[in-house]
Design a protein around this motif. Sequence first.
Motif, short mmCIF file in Angstrom:
data_model
loop_
_atom_site.label_atom_id
_atom_site.label_comp_id
_atom_site.label_asym_id
_atom_site.label_seq_id
_atom_site.Cartn_x
_atom_site.Cartn_y
_atom_site.Cartn_z
N PRO A 23 0.96 -1.20 -0.23
CA PRO A 23 -0.05 0.17 -0.06
C PRO A 23 0.99 1.16 0.15
N GLU A 24 0.07 2.28 -1.06
CA GLU A 24 0.57 3.44 -0.91
C GLU A 24 0.88 3.54 0.75
N GLY A 25 2.12 4.19 1.31
CA GLY A 25 2.60 5.31 2.08
C GLY A 25 3.31 4.59 2.83
N TRP A 26 3.46 3.44 3.08
CA TRP A 26 4.37 2.08 3.66
C TRP A 26 5.54 1.92 3.56
N ALA A 27 6.22 1.63 4.21
CA ALA A 27 7.47 1.65 4.64
C ALA A 27 8.01 -0.02 4.29
N PRO A 28 8.04 -0.71 3.58
CA PRO A 28 8.45 -1.89 3.08
C PRO A 28 9.93 -2.78 3.52
#
Length: 75
Positions: A23-28
């Motif tokens: 998801p956009e904005g997540w830090a994988p």
Amino acid sequence: MVYTAVVLDSESVAKLKAPFAVPEGWAPRFHHMTINMGPASIGPAAEMVGRDVELTVVSLARNALVMAVGVQCST
């Protein structure tokens, strides 16, 4: 906090990332599989130290804050 883990190499990270949309904005953080909290000597990891292991993704868990895969391990 100290934990024992299988650390993914770059090829494994690429394979793990491919099928999942982050998801956009997540830090994988495609980095490791935790085996146990604490040193290897107190958990199931003692026989795995220094060895290559194969991890197979068998499940996916996700909520609004985090996503993780469940894996099956073979040595």
